[in-house]
Every structure is written in structure tokens, then in C-alpha cells.
Design an enzyme around this catalytic site. Structure first.
Site, PDB file in Angstrom:
ATOM      1  N   HIS A 176     -15.619  -4.273  -2.144  1.00 56.69           N
ATOM      2  CA  HIS A 176     -14.774  -5.406  -1.737  1.00 56.69           C
ATOM      3  C   HIS A 176     -15.523  -6.458  -0.928  1.00 56.69           C
ATOM      4  CE1 HIS A 176     -11.013  -4.053  -3.428  1.00 56.69           C
ATOM      5  NE2 HIS A 176     -11.308  -2.841  -2.992  1.00 56.69           N
ATOM      6  N   GLU A 179     -12.304  -4.656   3.445  1.00 53.25           N
ATOM      7  CA  GLU A 179     -11.156  -4.910   2.555  1.00 53.25           C
ATOM      8  C   GLU A 179      -9.961  -5.205   3.458  1.00 53.25           C
ATOM      9  OE1 GLU A 179      -9.928  -1.559   0.167  1.00 53.25           O
ATOM     10  OE2 GLU A 179      -8.614  -2.761  -1.101  1.00 53.25           O
ATOM     11  N   TRP A 191       0.824  -1.221   0.000  1.00 56.48           N
ATOM     12  CA  TRP A 191       0.000   0.000   0.000  1.00 56.48           C
ATOM     13  C   TRP A 191       0.853   1.263   0.000  1.00 56.48           C
ATOM     14  CZ3 TRP A 191      -4.975   1.867  -0.418  1.00 56.48           C
ATOM     15  CH2 TRP A 191      -5.985   0.901  -0.614  1.00 56.48           C
ATOM     16  N   GLY A 245      -9.258   4.649   0.906  1.00 55.42           N
ATOM     17  CA  GLY A 245      -7.913   4.612   1.484  1.00 55.42           C
ATOM     18  C   GLY A 245      -7.705   3.259   2.131  1.00 55.42           C
ATOM     19  N   PHE A 257      -0.341   7.447  -6.414  1.00 55.19           N
ATOM     20  CA  PHE A 257      -1.365   8.507  -6.456  1.00 55.19           C
ATOM     21  C   PHE A 257      -0.763   9.874  -6.142  1.00 55.19           C
ATOM     22  CE2 PHE A 257      -3.968   4.694  -5.769  1.00 55.19           C
ATOM     23  CZ  PHE A 257      -4.934   4.873  -6.752  1.00 55.19           C
ATOM     24  N   ASP A 279     -11.225  -2.256  -9.598  1.00 55.86           N
ATOM     25  CA  ASP A 279     -10.651  -1.339  -8.620  1.00 55.86           C
ATOM     26  C   ASP A 279      -9.661  -0.344  -9.263  1.00 55.86           C
ATOM     27  OD1 ASP A 279     -10.670  -0.438  -6.014  1.00 55.86           O
ATOM     28  OD2 ASP A 279      -9.248  -1.899  -5.250  1.00 55.86           O
TER      29      ASP A 279
HETATM   30 ZN   LIG Z   1     -11.667   0.581  -4.246  1.00 55.79          ZN
END
Ligand SMILES: [Zn+2]
Ligand SMILES: *[C@@H]1O[C@H](CO)[C@@H](O)[C@H](O)[C@H]1NC(C)=O
Ligand SMILES: *[C@@H]1O[C@H](CO)[C@@H](O)[C@H](O)[C@H]1NC(C)=O
Ligand SMILES: *[C@@H]1O[C@H](CO)[C@@H](O)[C@H](O)[C@H]1NC(C)=O
Length: 501
Positions: A371, A346, A196, A318, A203, A428
Site C-alpha cells: 500500500h 495503509e 472493515w 489486518g 473472511f 489486494d
Molecule cells: Zn493487502
């Protein structure tokens, strides 16, 4: 004496075989019953569909049975990066690519197109870049003059850099900043938080590149184009709605950004009348305080008032394990008159705050759950979701790449499919992991997750689910057009077989 023994033995053998037969019959009945509980069970296939199904199922079984005999060679149990290109050459993949897949209901706007596309954007005029000292990262900014913002080394025009260097080598270096795909993902992406971190940097890094107004409009237009090419009819796109900027020093608010999305959507529909357009889910970051969420809701309401038909609803995004639990925001997000499309569950941390967001999402009346990876561990919620027909937006490849599960055969989607949960498949953020819009996700779900017996009925139901669970206002039009395209698709498969026979 002997004859009596033989007589008894014969009877015993006959009785035994009777028992065996009964068990076998019961076994078949049970298997049949279970198959009738799956997603797609209520669909009746036409004669042509049955023919197409045979072709598709031969291809599917060939892949699965080969893997069953040679597990070490089963491509889908390896990392997605290892097989994503190879599978594109298979006949089954090509069929799934041409299949009408309905709507994309879970996609984040700035992560839908891949690194080659993003690299192309760095050829725009007036782009400046600045590398870190060790070239481990790069910043972007569009400007008429040298940007004044702080940066690791010095700002240079992209154009000037390219004039003074080997462009092939430079572009290869730059492309790496727009993708998560690497040669050794298992070594680098060791756990959820680590992957992550890389994902979030994508981003942050691309932000000032994408939020330049002309690029923003182009990226979105080309996203719709890519959807259409992947045989998707409609999208509900999630966006944090960042402020945009231009060369004249203007900045645009989140509301302006939403307006721009609406305008581009309208332009696209004019250019391609066979596309059914888009709606927006305003989905800002959840790692914030309550005051910020209150402000988000205010923005969402303003957009809703201005464009009631364009805004589908609200969500927070997030990394869920790090974000605030939904329950902290009850006062801000209950009774807002906005439809909710919450990301929830998720996570693979059972019983934690992120896992329990599933309770909140359902209680808050979410229309769909993003999710719902952890839902399988909550029997009561499973029942509730089915009863209330809350769609689960499942993104298998995302869950693989972002380290919730390593092998699609262990993905909870298998359970959701086996009991006809209201599932829709989505992708996604297919851009940074270089997946095609929806085709890779359908392929992995069909071959790597669903039962060996799951067939065309399931594929059709999944596509139909994405239409039923969308917020498109005239769903019958959507479904009607889908049926026409589906019939064409079936004909093309069946005809193709005649050519080859
Ligand atoms: Zn998403
Ligand atoms: C699986 O991968 C191998 C190479 O590792 C390739 O030859 C084969 O075609 C792949 N199979 C499928 C179905 O993609
Ligand atoms: C640029 O680099 C590539 C790859 O290293 C090389 O093949 C090519 O010949 C180079 N081009 C020039 C003009 O030097
Ligand atoms: C939301 O509104 C309903 C009815 O309008 C009310 O009964 C409920 O208490 C409200 N909930 C909150 C959290 O304000």
C-alpha cells in the site's frame, strides 16, 4: 510627434510579445521536463508501439476530456460499484484486459475470486450451513454427519435446503454473503472501521468453507487460472496459512498448507507451461501479541527451510489502524533471515502509529511496501524508498472501497507516478469488490489517477516494474517472455485499427 508615439508603442508591443514568447517557451520546457520525470520516461516506443499509443491515448483523452467538461458524469469519480460493470464495455478496458500485466505482487489468497465463484463452491457435497436467527449471517462446515458446533439456528445440508426451496432465490440470498458490493455503499460503509467490519466478516464467514482441503486446492488452482486469463504471468500470494481439514477428521498445519500450495502450483505449471507460477508470502494476522508473532516467525522459518524457493517472505496483515504497530515486534522480526514484504501506511491518519509503520518497514529492510498510501506525507521516506528501490505495491480500488479516499483523482499514486517512484499496481482483494484480477486496477489507475499525458510508456513500465520487483529467481526469462507477449499485444492493437479504418 505621432510617429514617435507609434514608434514607441510598436517597440513596447514587440518587447511584450518577446516576453510572452520566452515565457511560453519556458513553460513548454518545464512541462517537458516534468513529463520526463514520470514512471516510464526512459522507455523508447517502437514504430508499432507509437501507433498503438495513438489509439490508446485517443481513447483515454476522450474519457478524461468528457469528464473535464462534465464532471458530474465522470464515472470514475463515482463509487467503484457504480461503474465497475459499465467500464468493461469500453474499448480501452478491453485493450487493458488483453495487455500483458506482468506479475501480481499484492493479493490475499482467499479474496481473489468473486462471489459467483464462491457460490459455486456451496454446491460441493457434504456442505452444511446454519443461518442466524435473523438470517443476517451464515456459517459453513463440511462434514459427513451433522456438525456439532454451536450455531444460530440449526445445521442443514446445503443439498437438502436446495431440494426444498426455490434455488434461484436461495442462491441470490447466499451470494450476498460473499461480496461487499451493495446498492448504497455510501450510506452503509460510512467510514474505514465500518467497512472493515463487513470486510472482516467475509473472511470469518468463508473460513470453514475455504479451509476444507479439496476446496482450498480448487480455489487456489482456479485463482491461477483467473490470473492467466487476465494476462498475468506470475503471482506472489499472501496467505495467513490457516489449518485445513477434511472429512476423515484430519487437520493440516500451516506448514502443510504451504506444502499444498507448492504442490498445486507445480500441478498448474504442468497443465499450463506458459504460466510462471507463484511464490508464497506468509502473512498472518497482526492483531496479536508478541508470543504469537514469535510463533509465526518459527513457522515461516520452517517453511523456508523446507521450501526455500517457494517462500518469498513474511508479512503481517489486518486493519492497520487497529493492529499493533510494527515497532512492538522488533525483537521477533529483526534478524530472522526472512525477507519482509510489510504492509505499511495503509491509513489516512497522519502521524499515528499506523502511519509511522512506514519508518519501521523501511528500517527493517522490507523488500516492498504493501500500500504505502501514507508515504506521500513523508518526504524523507520518499527519498529513501527511491534510493533503496523499495517497490510500492499500490492497490487503488482497495483504497477506494476501504474508504481511504473517495475519488481516484485524489489518490497519492498520482504523486508516485509523477516522480518515477518504484510502483507496482495490484488489487489486494478483488473478489469481495468484484473487480477483475488486475484489469480494473490498471484501468482506474490509467484513466482516473495518472496524468492525462501518461501513456503506453507508463503502462509498460508498470508491468515491467512488477517483474523487476518480484522475487522470481530467473527474472531475465520472465522479462524475455514478457517482451514477446508485449509485441504480440501491440500488433493486435495496430492490426485491429487497420480492420476498422
Ligand atoms: Zn493487502
Ligand atoms: C459512464 O457511465 C454512463 C452511464 O452512467 C455510460 O453511459 C457511459 O458509457 C460510461 N462511460 C464509460 C467510459 O464507461
Ligand atoms: C424461483 O424464483 C424466481 C425469482 O423469484 C422465479 O422467477 C421462478 O419462477 C421461481 N421458480 C420456481 C420453480 O418457482
Ligand atoms: C542483528 O544482527 C546484526 C548483525 O548480525 C547485529 O549487529 C544487530 O545488533 C542485530 N539486531 C538485533 C535487533 O538483534
Amino acid at each position: 510627434m505621432w510617429s514617435l508615439t507609434i514608434f514607441l508603442l510598436t517597440n513596447i508591443v514587440m518587447a511584450m510579445s518577446q516576453i510572452h514568447e520566452n515565457v511560453l517557451r519556458e513553460r513548454e520546457t518545464l512541462i517537458e521536463k516534468e513529463l520526463k520525470m514520470m514512471v516510464g520516461h526512459s522507455i523508447e516506443l517502437s514504430d508499432s508501439e507509437l501507433k498503438a499509443n495513438e489509439i490508446i491515448m485517443d481513447l483515454k483523452r476522450e474519457e478524461i476530456d468528457y469528464g473535464f467538461r462534465n464532471p458530474k458524469d465522470f464515472n470514475l469519480s463515482k463509487h467503484f460499484f457504480e461503474y465497475k460493470e459499465q467500464v468493461k464495455d469500453t474499448k480501452l478496458y478491453k485493450i487493458l484486459k488483453s495487455m500483458p500485466k506482468g506479475a501480481m505482487l499484492h493479493g490475499h489468497d482467499t479474496a481473489i475470486l468473486g462471489p459467483d465463484y464462491v457460490l459455486g463452491l456451496t454446491y460441493y457435497d457434504d456442505l452444511w450451513m446454519c443461518f442466524n436467527e435473523d438470517e443476517s449471517d451464515v456459517s459453513f462446515m463440511f462434514s459427513k454427519h451433522r456438525p456439532t458446533g454451536l450455531c444460530g439456528t440449526k445445521w442443514e445440508r446445503a443439498k437438502d435446503i436446495r431440494e426444498n426451496t426455490n434455488v434461484t432465490e436461495f442462491d441470490t440470498k447466499l451470494r450476498k454473503f460473499f461480496t461487499l458490493v451493495i446498492d448504497n455503499p455510501q450510506e452503509v460503509y460510512t467510514d474505514v472501521n465500518t467497512v472493515w467490519e463487513y470486510f472482516s466478516k467475509y473472511f470469518i464467514r468463508t473460513g470453514p468453507l475455504f479451509t476444507y482441503k479439496p476446496v482450498w486446492e480448487k480455489y487456489y488452482y482456479d485463482t491461477l487460472l483467473a490470473l492467466r486469463e487476465d494476462n498475468v504471468m506470475y503471482i506472489e500470494i499472501r496467505s495467513v496459512l490457516p489449518p485445513l481439514y477434511d472429512l476423515e477428521g484430519n487437520t493440516y498445519t500451516s506448514v502443510d498448507t504451504a506444502k499444498i500450495y507448492k504442490q498445486v502450483t507445480e500441478k498448474f505449471k504442468k497443465d499450463y507451461p506458459d504460466f510462471f507460477g507463484a511464490k508464497l508470502i506468509y502473512a498472518p494476522l497482526k492483531l496479536v501479541d508478541r508470543q504469537t508473532v514469535k510463533n509465526y516467525v518459527k513457522i515461516a522459518k520452517e517453511i523456508h527451510e523446507l521450501m526455500p524457493d517457494f517462500l518469498a517472505g513474511f508479512d503481517l496483515v489486518g486493519q492497520e489502524d487497529l493492529g499493533r504497530p510494527l515497532k512492538e515486534f522488533y525483537p521477533e522480526i529483526t534478524n530472522t533471515s526472512l525477507n519482509l514484504y510489510c504492509h505499511a501506511g495503509e491509513t489516512n491518519w497522519y502521524g499515528t502509529s499506523s502511519d509511522e509503520n512506514l519508518f519501521d518497514a523501511i528500517l527493517l529492510g522490507t523488500k516492498r511496501i504493501g500500500h504505502a498510501f501514507a508515504l506521500v506525507k513523508h518526504p524523507l521516506l520518499m527519498t529513501e524508498v527511491k534510493k533503496r528501490q523499495i517497490a510500492l505495491e499500490v492497490n487503488v480500488i482497495s483504497n477506494l472501497v476501504l474508504k481511504l479516499v473517495d475519488d481516484p483523482r485524489n489518490h497519492p499514486l498520482a504523486t508516485y507516478l509523477s516522480q518515477d517512484m518504484p510502483v507496482v499496481l495490484s488489487s489486494d482483494d478483488p473478489g469481495p469488490w468484484e473487480a477483475e484480477i488486475l484489469t480494473h486496477d490498471f484501468y482506474v489507475a490509467f484513466v482516473g489517477v495518472s496524468s492525462r499525458h501518461a501513456d503506453l510508456k507508463m503502462l509498460k513500465q508498470l508491468a515491467l516494474n512488477s517483474l523487476y520487483h518480484s522475487s522470481y529467481s530467473e527474472k531475465h526469462n520472465l522479462v524475455h517472455e514478457f517482451q514477446i507477449r508485449w509485441t504480440k499485444f501491440i500488433d493486435s492493437i495496430v492490426k485491429d485499427q487497420w480492420v476498422h479504418v
